[in-house]
Design a protein around this motif. Sequence first.
Motif, PDB file in Angstrom:
ATOM      1  N   ASP A  54       0.916  -1.086   0.264  1.00 59.41           N
ATOM      2  CA  ASP A  54      -0.142  -0.045   0.246  1.00 59.41           C
ATOM      3  C   ASP A  54       0.741   1.142  -0.016  1.00 59.41           C
ATOM      4  N   LEU A  55       0.731   2.083  -1.101  1.00 58.13           N
ATOM      5  CA  LEU A  55       1.659   3.128  -1.032  1.00 58.13           C
ATOM      6  C   LEU A  55       1.290   4.224  -0.065  1.00 58.13           C
ATOM      7  N   THR A  56       0.489   4.034   0.673  1.00 55.88           N
ATOM      8  CA  THR A  56       0.258   5.102   1.970  1.00 55.88           C
ATOM      9  C   THR A  56       0.836   4.779   2.846  1.00 55.88           C
ATOM     10  N   GLY A  57       1.530   3.510   3.054  1.00 51.71           N
ATOM     11  CA  GLY A  57       2.350   3.136   4.390  1.00 51.71           C
ATOM     12  C   GLY A  57       1.518   2.176   4.993  1.00 51.71           C
ATOM     13  N   LYS A  58       0.466   1.552   4.880  1.00 50.50           N
ATOM     14  CA  LYS A  58      -0.214   0.777   5.643  1.00 50.50           C
ATOM     15  C   LYS A  58       0.303  -0.566   5.413  1.00 50.50           C
TER      16      LYS A  58
END
Length: 273
Positions: A54-58
Amino acid sequence: MNDERRILLRAIAGLGAGAIAAPLAAGTGVAADRPAPAPGPREARLLWARLVGDLTGKPVFFFTQGSVWGFKPQADHLTTAEFAKRIYGYSGLAARRIVPTGDGWTLHAAYWAFYRDPVTDAITDRIPNPYTGRIDTAKPLSGTPAPKPLDLRPVPGTATRVRRLGTSAIVETSTISRFRSPDISWHKLEANLEDYVCRAAELDAGAPHLPSHYSQSLVAEWQTWTGMHGTPGHILFKGNGEPLGGLDSVPRDQIAAIERFFPGTLGTVRAWR
Protein backbone atom coordinates in the motif's frame (compact mmCIF):
# COMPACT_ATOMS: atom_id res chain seq x y z
CA MET A 1 21.10 -16.42 -2.48
CA ASN A 2 21.22 -20.23 -2.53
CA ASP A 3 18.92 -22.45 -4.58
CA GLU A 4 16.56 -23.40 -1.74
CA ARG A 5 15.93 -19.80 -0.68
CA ARG A 6 15.54 -18.48 -4.22
CA ILE A 7 12.88 -20.84 -5.48
CA LEU A 8 10.69 -20.94 -2.36
CA LEU A 9 10.78 -17.17 -1.94
CA ARG A 10 9.70 -16.72 -5.56
CA ALA A 11 6.63 -18.71 -4.62
CA ILE A 12 5.33 -16.28 -2.00
CA ALA A 13 3.86 -13.43 -4.00
CA GLY A 14 6.60 -11.58 -5.75
CA LEU A 15 9.51 -12.39 -3.45
CA GLY A 16 9.87 -14.12 -6.40
CA ALA A 17 -2.67 -22.06 -11.98
CA GLY A 18 -4.92 -20.12 -13.98
CA ALA A 19 -6.21 -16.73 -12.99
CA ILE A 20 -8.76 -16.66 -10.17
CA ALA A 21 -11.21 -13.99 -11.23
CA ALA A 22 -12.47 -11.37 -8.79
CA PRO A 23 -16.27 -11.39 -8.36
CA LEU A 24 -18.16 -9.53 -11.08
CA ALA A 25 -20.77 -6.96 -10.17
CA ALA A 26 -24.32 -8.21 -10.62
CA GLY A 27 -25.69 -7.69 -14.10
CA THR A 28 -22.42 -6.61 -15.72
CA GLY A 29 -21.85 -9.76 -17.74
CA VAL A 30 -18.40 -10.79 -18.96
CA ALA A 31 -16.75 -8.78 -21.69
CA ALA A 32 -14.23 -10.23 -24.10
CA ASP A 33 -10.63 -10.39 -22.91
CA ARG A 34 -9.20 -6.97 -23.86
CA PRO A 35 -5.43 -6.46 -23.83
CA ALA A 36 -4.09 -3.08 -22.76
CA PRO A 37 -0.79 -1.44 -23.70
CA ALA A 38 2.07 -2.93 -21.69
CA PRO A 39 3.07 -0.60 -18.84
CA GLY A 40 6.53 0.96 -18.90
CA PRO A 41 9.22 -0.40 -16.53
CA ARG A 42 8.64 2.17 -13.77
CA GLU A 43 4.86 1.93 -14.10
CA ALA A 44 5.08 -1.87 -13.93
CA ARG A 45 7.10 -1.74 -10.69
CA LEU A 46 4.65 0.71 -9.12
CA LEU A 47 1.79 -1.54 -10.19
CA TRP A 48 3.47 -4.49 -8.45
CA ALA A 49 3.92 -2.36 -5.32
CA ARG A 50 0.20 -1.48 -5.32
CA LEU A 51 -0.71 -5.16 -5.64
CA VAL A 52 1.49 -6.51 -2.83
CA GLY A 53 1.61 -3.38 -0.65
CA ASP A 54 0.00 0.00 0.00
CA LEU A 55 1.66 3.22 -1.19
CA THR A 56 0.18 5.14 1.78
CA GLY A 57 2.28 3.19 4.29
CA LYS A 58 -0.36 0.82 5.64
CA PRO A 59 0.99 -2.69 6.35
CA VAL A 60 -0.13 -5.43 3.94
CA PHE A 61 0.08 -9.14 4.82
CA PHE A 62 0.13 -11.36 1.73
CA PHE A 63 -0.47 -15.08 2.33
CA THR A 64 0.35 -17.67 -0.33
CA GLN A 65 -0.03 -21.44 -0.42
CA GLY A 66 0.35 -24.16 -3.01
CA SER A 67 1.80 -27.46 -4.13
CA VAL A 68 4.98 -28.58 -5.87
CA TRP A 69 4.73 -31.32 -8.47
CA GLY A 70 7.45 -33.35 -10.17
CA PHE A 71 7.21 -34.33 -13.83
CA LYS A 72 9.19 -36.86 -15.82
CA PRO A 73 9.63 -36.41 -19.60
CA GLN A 74 6.92 -38.08 -21.64
CA ALA A 75 7.67 -41.62 -22.81
CA ASP A 76 5.55 -44.46 -24.15
CA HIS A 77 6.24 -46.68 -21.14
CA LEU A 78 5.34 -44.10 -18.45
CA THR A 79 2.20 -44.56 -16.37
CA THR A 80 0.27 -41.52 -15.15
CA ALA A 81 1.51 -42.21 -11.61
CA GLU A 82 5.12 -42.12 -12.83
CA PHE A 83 4.62 -39.05 -15.03
CA ALA A 84 3.46 -36.66 -12.26
CA LYS A 85 3.91 -36.79 -8.48
CA ARG A 86 3.01 -34.25 -5.79
CA ILE A 87 6.23 -33.75 -3.84
CA TYR A 88 5.14 -31.34 -1.10
CA GLY A 89 3.00 -28.34 -0.22
CA TYR A 90 4.17 -24.92 0.88
CA SER A 91 2.87 -21.74 2.46
CA GLY A 92 4.32 -18.29 2.94
CA LEU A 93 3.57 -14.95 4.52
CA ALA A 94 5.06 -11.74 3.16
CA ALA A 95 4.57 -8.58 5.23
CA ARG A 96 5.26 -5.22 3.57
CA ARG A 97 5.02 -1.58 4.60
CA ILE A 98 5.74 0.92 1.82
CA VAL A 99 6.28 4.28 3.46
CA PRO A 100 6.10 7.51 1.40
CA THR A 101 9.19 9.73 1.52
CA GLY A 102 9.87 13.11 -0.06
CA ASP A 103 10.94 11.66 -3.40
CA GLY A 104 9.66 8.08 -3.36
CA TRP A 105 8.98 5.27 -0.90
CA THR A 106 10.86 3.16 1.63
CA LEU A 107 10.13 -0.57 1.68
CA HIS A 108 9.93 -2.37 5.03
CA ALA A 109 9.50 -6.13 4.64
CA ALA A 110 9.50 -9.46 6.44
CA TYR A 111 8.78 -12.96 5.18
CA TRP A 112 8.37 -16.53 6.38
CA ALA A 113 8.05 -19.63 4.17
CA PHE A 114 7.40 -23.24 5.12
CA TYR A 115 7.20 -26.65 3.50
CA ARG A 116 4.15 -28.85 4.11
CA ASP A 117 3.75 -32.62 4.21
CA PRO A 118 2.37 -33.94 0.88
CA VAL A 119 -0.23 -36.13 2.64
CA THR A 120 -1.24 -34.34 5.86
CA ASP A 121 -0.44 -30.76 4.74
CA ALA A 122 1.15 -30.16 8.16
CA ILE A 123 4.10 -27.76 8.29
CA THR A 124 7.31 -29.78 8.43
CA ASP A 125 11.02 -29.69 7.64
CA ARG A 126 11.14 -33.38 6.63
CA ILE A 127 9.87 -34.27 3.15
CA PRO A 128 9.55 -37.88 1.91
CA ASN A 129 10.90 -37.86 -1.66
CA PRO A 130 8.61 -40.02 -3.87
CA TYR A 131 11.37 -40.42 -6.46
CA THR A 132 14.37 -41.42 -4.33
CA GLY A 133 12.64 -42.94 -1.29
CA ARG A 134 14.74 -40.75 1.01
CA ILE A 135 13.52 -38.35 3.68
CA ASP A 136 14.89 -34.94 2.66
CA THR A 137 15.53 -32.07 5.04
CA ALA A 138 13.81 -28.88 3.83
CA LYS A 139 14.45 -25.99 6.20
CA PRO A 140 11.90 -23.17 6.55
CA LEU A 141 12.96 -19.66 5.58
CA SER A 142 12.63 -16.25 7.17
CA GLY A 143 14.03 -12.78 6.66
CA THR A 144 13.63 -9.21 7.82
CA PRO A 145 15.74 -7.16 5.40
CA ALA A 146 16.79 -3.67 6.41
CA PRO A 147 14.42 -0.95 5.14
CA LYS A 148 15.48 0.32 1.72
CA PRO A 149 14.22 2.64 -1.02
CA LEU A 150 11.54 1.03 -3.19
CA ASP A 151 13.42 -0.04 -6.31
CA LEU A 152 11.56 1.12 -9.44
CA ARG A 153 14.20 -0.05 -11.91
CA PRO A 154 13.15 -2.72 -14.46
CA VAL A 155 13.68 -6.35 -13.45
CA PRO A 156 15.77 -8.17 -16.08
CA GLY A 157 13.85 -10.86 -17.94
CA THR A 158 10.46 -9.67 -16.63
CA ALA A 159 7.48 -8.63 -18.75
CA THR A 160 4.15 -7.23 -17.50
CA ARG A 161 0.83 -7.27 -19.34
CA VAL A 162 -2.62 -6.06 -18.25
CA ARG A 163 -5.81 -7.69 -19.56
CA ARG A 164 -9.46 -6.81 -18.89
CA LEU A 165 -12.24 -9.32 -18.27
CA GLY A 166 -15.62 -7.85 -17.33
CA THR A 167 -15.09 -5.74 -14.22
CA SER A 168 -11.73 -7.38 -13.49
CA ALA A 169 -8.18 -6.49 -14.50
CA ILE A 170 -5.64 -9.31 -14.78
CA VAL A 171 -2.03 -8.26 -14.29
CA GLU A 172 0.23 -10.90 -15.80
CA THR A 173 3.96 -10.99 -15.10
CA SER A 174 6.50 -13.39 -16.56
CA THR A 175 10.11 -13.70 -15.46
CA ILE A 176 12.49 -16.03 -17.30
CA SER A 177 15.88 -16.34 -15.63
CA ARG A 178 19.15 -18.25 -15.86
CA PHE A 179 21.33 -18.26 -12.77
CA ARG A 180 23.93 -20.13 -10.74
CA SER A 181 23.65 -20.08 -6.96
CA PRO A 182 26.86 -19.89 -4.92
CA ASP A 183 26.32 -23.39 -3.49
CA ILE A 184 26.13 -25.21 -6.86
CA SER A 185 28.44 -25.56 -9.88
CA TRP A 186 25.83 -25.50 -12.65
CA HIS A 187 23.37 -23.00 -14.09
CA LYS A 188 19.61 -23.29 -13.68
CA LEU A 189 16.67 -22.03 -15.70
CA GLU A 190 13.35 -20.85 -14.23
CA ALA A 191 10.09 -19.59 -15.72
CA ASN A 192 7.94 -17.73 -13.18
CA LEU A 193 4.40 -16.86 -14.38
CA GLU A 194 2.18 -14.82 -12.05
CA ASP A 195 -1.34 -13.40 -12.28
CA TYR A 196 -2.88 -10.78 -9.98
CA VAL A 197 -6.64 -10.32 -10.50
CA CYS A 198 -8.04 -7.07 -9.15
CA ARG A 199 -10.97 -4.75 -9.83
CA ALA A 200 -10.48 -2.72 -12.98
CA ALA A 201 -12.15 0.37 -11.48
CA GLU A 202 -9.62 0.45 -8.60
CA LEU A 203 -6.73 -0.03 -11.02
CA ASP A 204 -7.93 2.79 -13.28
CA ALA A 205 -8.58 5.12 -10.34
CA GLY A 206 -4.96 4.81 -9.21
CA ALA A 207 -5.82 3.27 -5.83
CA PRO A 208 -2.68 3.05 -3.65
CA HIS A 209 -3.49 -0.59 -2.81
CA LEU A 210 -5.14 -3.12 -5.12
CA PRO A 211 -6.67 -6.09 -3.26
CA SER A 212 -6.21 -9.05 -5.57
CA HIS A 213 -6.32 -12.77 -6.03
CA TYR A 214 -2.88 -14.17 -6.86
CA SER A 215 -1.95 -17.28 -8.83
CA GLN A 216 1.41 -18.63 -9.90
CA SER A 217 3.02 -21.33 -12.00
CA LEU A 218 6.80 -21.66 -11.68
CA VAL A 219 8.75 -24.23 -13.71
CA ALA A 220 12.26 -25.13 -12.55
CA GLU A 221 14.88 -27.84 -12.23
CA TRP A 222 14.72 -30.25 -9.29
CA GLN A 223 15.67 -28.46 -6.10
CA THR A 224 19.24 -29.08 -5.00
CA TRP A 225 18.30 -30.60 -1.64
CA THR A 226 16.49 -33.46 -3.42
CA GLY A 227 19.82 -34.73 -4.78
CA MET A 228 18.21 -35.16 -8.23
CA HIS A 229 20.38 -32.85 -10.35
CA GLY A 230 20.75 -34.43 -13.79
CA THR A 231 17.59 -36.53 -13.44
CA PRO A 232 15.36 -35.96 -16.50
CA GLY A 233 12.28 -33.92 -15.66
CA HIS A 234 11.35 -30.75 -13.79
CA ILE A 235 9.21 -29.36 -10.98
CA LEU A 236 6.16 -27.10 -11.08
CA PHE A 237 5.15 -24.72 -8.28
CA LYS A 238 1.38 -24.10 -8.47
CA GLY A 239 0.14 -21.62 -5.89
CA ASN A 240 -2.40 -18.96 -5.04
CA GLY A 241 -2.92 -16.29 -2.42
CA GLU A 242 -4.27 -12.88 -1.49
CA PRO A 243 -3.69 -10.02 0.96
CA LEU A 244 -5.22 -10.58 4.40
CA GLY A 245 -6.74 -8.08 6.79
CA GLY A 246 -3.92 -8.44 9.33
CA LEU A 247 -1.97 -10.97 11.34
CA ASP A 248 -5.19 -12.13 13.01
CA SER A 249 -6.32 -13.44 9.61
CA VAL A 250 -3.20 -15.55 9.00
CA PRO A 251 -3.83 -19.31 9.45
CA ARG A 252 -3.06 -20.35 13.01
CA ASP A 253 -0.62 -23.09 12.06
CA GLN A 254 1.43 -20.55 10.08
CA ILE A 255 1.66 -18.22 13.09
CA ALA A 256 2.51 -21.14 15.39
CA ALA A 257 5.27 -22.27 13.01
CA ILE A 258 6.73 -18.76 12.84
CA GLU A 259 6.82 -18.58 16.63
CA ARG A 260 8.36 -22.07 16.82
CA PHE A 261 11.05 -21.81 14.13
CA PHE A 262 11.69 -18.05 14.25
CA PRO A 263 10.77 -16.86 17.76
CA GLY A 264 10.47 -13.11 18.21
CA THR A 265 10.46 -12.22 14.51
CA LEU A 266 6.77 -11.30 14.43
CA GLY A 267 7.56 -8.45 16.77
CA THR A 268 9.07 -6.54 13.85
CA VAL A 269 5.76 -6.26 12.00
CA ARG A 270 3.61 -5.98 15.11
CA ALA A 271 5.51 -2.78 15.86
CA TRP A 272 4.58 -1.24 12.51
CA ARG A 273 2.21 1.68 12.84
